[in-house]
Design a protein around this motif. Structure first.
Motif, PDB file in Angstrom:
ATOM      1  N   UNK A 175       0.827  -1.213   0.000  1.00 40.73           N
ATOM      2  CA  UNK A 175       0.000   0.000   0.000  1.00 40.73           C
ATOM      3  C   UNK A 175       0.855   1.254   0.000  1.00 40.73           C
ATOM      4  N   UNK A 176       1.937   1.245   0.758  1.00 41.90           N
ATOM      5  CA  UNK A 176       2.822   2.418   0.819  1.00 41.90           C
ATOM      6  C   UNK A 176       3.548   2.633  -0.502  1.00 41.90           C
ATOM      7  N   UNK A 177       4.022   1.531  -1.098  1.00 45.20           N
ATOM      8  CA  UNK A 177       4.705   1.657  -2.386  1.00 45.20           C
ATOM      9  C   UNK A 177       3.741   2.119  -3.472  1.00 45.20           C
ATOM     10  N   UNK A 178       2.540   1.579  -3.489  1.00 46.73           N
ATOM     11  CA  UNK A 178       1.563   1.966  -4.504  1.00 46.73           C
ATOM     12  C   UNK A 178       1.201   3.447  -4.385  1.00 46.73           C
ATOM     13  N   UNK A 179       1.088   3.948  -3.159  1.00 43.64           N
ATOM     14  CA  UNK A 179       0.808   5.372  -2.969  1.00 43.64           C
ATOM     15  C   UNK A 179       1.941   6.224  -3.525  1.00 43.64           C
ATOM     16  N   UNK A 180       3.177   5.786  -3.301  1.00 43.43           N
ATOM     17  CA  UNK A 180       4.334   6.501  -3.844  1.00 43.43           C
ATOM     18  C   UNK A 180       4.323   6.484  -5.361  1.00 43.43           C
ATOM     19  N   UNK A 181       4.059   5.319  -5.949  1.00 45.49           N
ATOM     20  CA  UNK A 181       4.105   5.181  -7.401  1.00 45.49           C
ATOM     21  C   UNK A 181       3.006   5.983  -8.092  1.00 45.49           C
ATOM     22  N   UNK A 182       1.935   6.249  -7.395  1.00 44.29           N
ATOM     23  CA  UNK A 182       0.841   7.039  -7.972  1.00 44.29           C
ATOM     24  C   UNK A 182       1.059   8.540  -7.779  1.00 44.29           C
ATOM     25  N   UNK A 183       2.126   8.903  -7.091  1.00 42.98           N
ATOM     26  CA  UNK A 183       2.411  10.311  -6.822  1.00 42.98           C
ATOM     27  C   UNK A 183       3.321  10.897  -7.891  1.00 42.98           C
ATOM     28  N   UNK A 184       3.368  12.217  -7.947  1.00 36.62           N
ATOM     29  CA  UNK A 184       4.233  12.895  -8.911  1.00 36.62           C
ATOM     30  C   UNK A 184       5.703  12.665  -8.586  1.00 36.62           C
ATOM     31  N   UNK A 185       6.014  12.380  -7.317  1.00 35.61           N
ATOM     32  CA  UNK A 185       7.402  12.208  -6.907  1.00 35.61           C
ATOM     33  C   UNK A 185       8.045  11.019  -7.612  1.00 35.61           C
ATOM     34  N   UNK A 186       7.268   9.975  -7.869  1.00 35.46           N
ATOM     35  CA  UNK A 186       7.840   8.782  -8.489  1.00 35.46           C
ATOM     36  C   UNK A 186       8.278   9.054  -9.920  1.00 35.46           C
ATOM     37  N   UNK A 187       7.552   9.868 -10.641  1.00 35.92           N
ATOM     38  CA  UNK A 187       7.896  10.151 -12.036  1.00 35.92           C
ATOM     39  C   UNK A 187       8.880  11.306 -12.166  1.00 35.92           C
ATOM     40  N   UNK A 188       9.269  11.917 -11.039  1.00 36.22           N
ATOM     41  CA  UNK A 188      10.294  12.953 -11.055  1.00 36.22           C
ATOM     42  C   UNK A 188      11.669  12.297 -11.034  1.00 36.22           C
ATOM     43  N   UNK A 189      12.712  13.102 -10.932  1.00 33.65           N
ATOM     44  CA  UNK A 189      14.079  12.589 -11.018  1.00 33.65           C
ATOM     45  C   UNK A 189      14.474  11.719  -9.827  1.00 33.65           C
ATOM     46  N   UNK A 190      13.662  11.695  -8.794  1.00 36.28           N
ATOM     47  CA  UNK A 190      13.999  10.931  -7.580  1.00 36.28           C
ATOM     48  C   UNK A 190      14.272   9.462  -7.876  1.00 36.28           C
ATOM     49  N   UNK A 191      13.606   8.904  -8.886  1.00 41.44           N
ATOM     50  CA  UNK A 191      13.728   7.475  -9.151  1.00 41.44           C
ATOM     51  C   UNK A 191      14.302   7.176 -10.531  1.00 41.44           C
ATOM     52  N   UNK A 192      14.906   8.165 -11.164  1.00 43.39           N
ATOM     53  CA  UNK A 192      15.627   7.952 -12.409  1.00 43.39           C
ATOM     54  C   UNK A 192      14.742   7.559 -13.576  1.00 43.39           C
ATOM     55  N   UNK A 193      15.380   7.119 -14.650  1.00 42.35           N
ATOM     56  CA  UNK A 193      14.664   6.654 -15.831  1.00 42.35           C
ATOM     57  C   UNK A 193      14.275   5.184 -15.726  1.00 42.35           C
TER      58      UNK A 193
END
Length: 262
Positions: free
Chosen positions: A235-253
């Protein structure tokens, strides 16, 4: 520095032209590993022990195979690209690795595999390829029909692995659909942007398979360390992945999501 870099580039190109590049890399990893090679092996040592069985799904040229073997694991490597299969068989001849020239999917059969001008980018997933064509100049103009088996079939034939590494260029969800047995550890690759929420679907598939008794972490861009100090529930990971932060540079390409049973 420029001269050194140019000499290194010439050396690598020469080895590739002679068909010796990956043989040289494995020799280097065994005898005088780079800092990155040491970091990779140390990273995998946290969940691969001597004698463990490891499945490498999407082995490509076998770079991770070498790390697994040097941790004294037994490896079953799956790769549908025949040129890559030939390279793995040559480099790791005499080592405890079984190389299977097949793809892995949701069910057994035969599928079209699109070989790229860059072997690292070959894929079964046309949607993923369409996305990559917007970012890279590679060509996927060599479709071939290849046999496909499931992870469950591999388990039935070779036994339950301690770790499964899945790196199939956008086909990870289909690979996971063919798994019915929870294993102690596995990883699968994500890419950003990724098509149609496939990475989220992979996490949901794993959460269902493990009955919620599973935790996740992320290693981005082959950093060889977990991004988070603590493993998290789905649940915590899914919330992160649905956030804008996941698609930003924080997690690379790209990177890998790691899974452990609890």
């Amino acid at each position: 520095m420029k001269g050194i870099i140019n000499l290194e580039s010439i050396w690598r190109r020469s080895l590739k032209a002679m068909g010796l590049y990956y043989t040289w890399l494995f020799h280097k990893e065994r005898n005088y590993p780079s800092a990155a090679m040491k970091a990779s092996r140390q990273f995998y040592a946290s969940f691969i022990q001597e004698g463990d069985l490891v499945f490498d799904i999407g082995a490509n040229m076998g770079r991770r195979v070498g790390s697994f073997l040097l941790l004294k694991a037994k490896v079953v490597a799956l790769e549908p690209n025949q040129a890559c299969v030939a390279e793995i068989e040559k480099v790791y001849k005499g080592w405890p690795v079984t190389v299977i020239p097949k793809g892995v999917g949701a069910e057994p059969g035969e599928l079209t595999f699109f070989i790229s001008s860059n072997p690292l980018m070959s894929s079964f997933n046309k949607e993923w390829i369409a996305g990559m064509q917007q970012k890279f100049k590679d060509k996927w103009d060599k479709p071939v029909q290849v046999p496909v088996i499931t992870l469950q079939q591999l388990i039935e034939e070779y036994g339950k692995p301690s770790f499964i590494k899945i790196d199939t260029e956008g086909f990870e969800l289909e690979v996971l659909k063919g798994l019915q047995t929870a294993v102690p550890y596995l990883s699968f690759e994500y890419t950003i942007p990724e098509p149609a929420g496939k990475t989220i679907a992979c996490v949901e598939r794993i959460e269902d398979l493990y009955g919620g008794k599973v935790l996740f972490n992320i290693c981005r861009d082959e950093a060889w360390q977990m991004h988070f100090d603590s493993w998290m529930p789905a649940a915590e990971l899914l919330a992160l992945m649905r956030s804008a932060d996941f698609t930003a540079s924080s997690f690379g390409n790209y990177g890998d999501i790691y899974v452990k049973a609890v």
